[in-house]
Design a protein around this motif. Structure first.
Motif, PDB file in Angstrom:
ATOM      1  N   TYR A   5     -11.114   9.643  15.262  1.00  0.00           N
ATOM      2  CA  TYR A   5     -12.381  10.036  15.856  1.00  0.00           C
ATOM      3  C   TYR A   5     -13.547   9.763  14.919  1.00  0.00           C
ATOM      4  N   GLN A   6     -14.710   9.584  15.513  1.00  0.00           N
ATOM      5  CA  GLN A   6     -15.945   9.343  14.768  1.00  0.00           C
ATOM      6  C   GLN A   6     -16.625  10.690  14.538  1.00  0.00           C
ATOM      7  N   ILE A   7     -16.982  10.955  13.288  1.00  0.00           N
ATOM      8  CA  ILE A   7     -17.698  12.181  12.936  1.00  0.00           C
ATOM      9  C   ILE A   7     -19.090  11.755  12.477  1.00  0.00           C
ATOM     10  N   ARG A   8     -20.121  12.277  13.140  1.00  0.00           N
ATOM     11  CA  ARG A   8     -21.499  11.961  12.757  1.00  0.00           C
ATOM     12  C   ARG A   8     -22.175  13.222  12.263  1.00  0.00           C
ATOM     13  N   VAL A   9     -22.803  13.122  11.099  1.00  0.00           N
ATOM     14  CA  VAL A   9     -23.529  14.241  10.518  1.00  0.00           C
ATOM     15  C   VAL A   9     -25.008  14.076  10.865  1.00  0.00           C
ATOM     16  N   VAL A  10     -25.601  15.084  11.498  1.00  0.00           N
ATOM     17  CA  VAL A  10     -27.016  15.028  11.866  1.00  0.00           C
ATOM     18  C   VAL A  10     -27.840  14.800  10.596  1.00  0.00           C
ATOM     19  N   GLY A  11     -28.647  13.748  10.602  1.00  0.00           N
ATOM     20  CA  GLY A  11     -29.467  13.423   9.443  1.00  0.00           C
ATOM     21  C   GLY A  11     -28.687  12.830   8.290  1.00  0.00           C
ATOM     22  N   GLY A  12     -27.427  12.470   8.536  1.00  0.00           N
ATOM     23  CA  GLY A  12     -26.577  11.938   7.471  1.00  0.00           C
ATOM     24  C   GLY A  12     -25.791  10.738   7.945  1.00  0.00           C
ATOM     25  N   GLY A  13     -24.599  10.599   7.413  1.00  0.00           N
ATOM     26  CA  GLY A  13     -23.770   9.439   7.705  1.00  0.00           C
ATOM     27  C   GLY A  13     -22.743   9.686   8.789  1.00  0.00           C
ATOM     28  N   GLU A  14     -21.837   8.717   8.892  1.00  0.00           N
ATOM     29  CA  GLU A  14     -20.725   8.788   9.839  1.00  0.00           C
ATOM     30  C   GLU A  14     -19.453   8.413   9.111  1.00  0.00           C
ATOM     31  N   PHE A  15     -18.332   8.959   9.572  1.00  0.00           N
ATOM     32  CA  PHE A  15     -17.031   8.602   9.009  1.00  0.00           C
ATOM     33  C   PHE A  15     -15.970   8.864  10.070  1.00  0.00           C
ATOM     34  N   THR A  16     -14.770   8.377   9.847  1.00  0.00           N
ATOM     35  CA  THR A  16     -13.676   8.568  10.795  1.00  0.00           C
ATOM     36  C   THR A  16     -12.758   9.683  10.308  1.00  0.00           C
ATOM     37  N   CYS A  17     -12.102  10.326  11.270  1.00  0.00           N
ATOM     38  CA  CYS A  17     -11.206  11.439  10.958  1.00  0.00           C
ATOM     39  C   CYS A  17     -10.084  11.460  11.982  1.00  0.00           C
ATOM     40  N   GLY A  18      -8.873  11.597  11.525  1.00  0.00           N
ATOM     41  CA  GLY A  18      -7.734  11.728  12.418  1.00  0.00           C
ATOM     42  C   GLY A  18      -7.657  13.127  13.001  1.00  0.00           C
ATOM     43  N   GLY A  19      -7.014  13.267  14.137  1.00  0.00           N
ATOM     44  CA  GLY A  19      -6.910  14.556  14.798  1.00  0.00           C
ATOM     45  C   GLY A  19      -6.129  15.593  14.017  1.00  0.00           C
ATOM     46  N   ASP A  20      -5.267  15.135  13.103  1.00  0.00           N
ATOM     47  CA  ASP A  20      -4.495  16.072  12.279  1.00  0.00           C
ATOM     48  C   ASP A  20      -5.035  16.122  10.851  1.00  0.00           C
ATOM     49  N   GLU A  21      -6.258  15.627  10.657  1.00  0.00           N
ATOM     50  CA  GLU A  21      -6.884  15.579   9.340  1.00  0.00           C
ATOM     51  C   GLU A  21      -8.084  16.527   9.308  1.00  0.00           C
ATOM     52  N   ARG A  22      -8.262  17.216   8.206  1.00  0.00           N
ATOM     53  CA  ARG A  22      -9.413  18.106   8.071  1.00  0.00           C
ATOM     54  C   ARG A  22     -10.673  17.275   7.858  1.00  0.00           C
ATOM     55  N   VAL A  23     -11.756  17.654   8.534  1.00  0.00           N
ATOM     56  CA  VAL A  23     -13.012  16.896   8.482  1.00  0.00           C
ATOM     57  C   VAL A  23     -13.500  16.730   7.038  1.00  0.00           C
ATOM     58  N   LEU A  24     -13.413  17.777   6.234  1.00  0.00           N
ATOM     59  CA  LEU A  24     -13.897  17.690   4.853  1.00  0.00           C
ATOM     60  C   LEU A  24     -13.119  16.650   4.057  1.00  0.00           C
ATOM     61  N   LEU A  25     -11.805  16.637   4.208  1.00  0.00           N
ATOM     62  CA  LEU A  25     -10.986  15.674   3.462  1.00  0.00           C
ATOM     63  C   LEU A  25     -11.209  14.251   3.965  1.00  0.00           C
TER      64      LEU A  25
END
Length: 92
Positions: A5-25
């Motif tokens: 999945y795509q994670i977008r930070v408001v006013g920041g960047g974007e990165f990918t994250c798996g469904g079984d992965e913690r967003v911070l890691l």
């Protein structure tokens, strides 16, 4: 990894994250630095974010850092946040 999945930070960047992965890691793995990093264990509250858009689940977090009413309002600790789809998050 379950889903990617795509994670977008408001006013920041974007990165990918798996469904079984913690967003911070996932953020750290991708070399991003938009979310504060503390204990990584759900207790310190440094990585507190608000999910603005998207489906997710959370693991155990300190009730002192994220109350039940905070949870209802979309707040979570990124170290205990797992995406169930693309997310837009705001950093506290």
């Amino acid at each position: 990894m379950t889903g990617l999945y795509q994670i977008r930070v408001v006013g920041g960047g974007e990165f990918t994250c798996g469904g079984d992965e913690r967003v911070l890691l996932a953020m750290e793995r991708c070399g991003a630095g938009d979310i504060g990093v503390g204990c990584r264990g759900g207790g310190c509250g440094i990585c507190r974010v608000k999910v603005v858009e998207g489906d997710y689940r959370t693991g155990k977090m300190s009730a002192a850092k994220v109350s039940d009413s905070d949870l209802q309002a979309g707040y979570a600790l990124a170290c205990r946040l797992f995406p169930a789809g693309n997310l837009v998050i705001a950093v506290e």
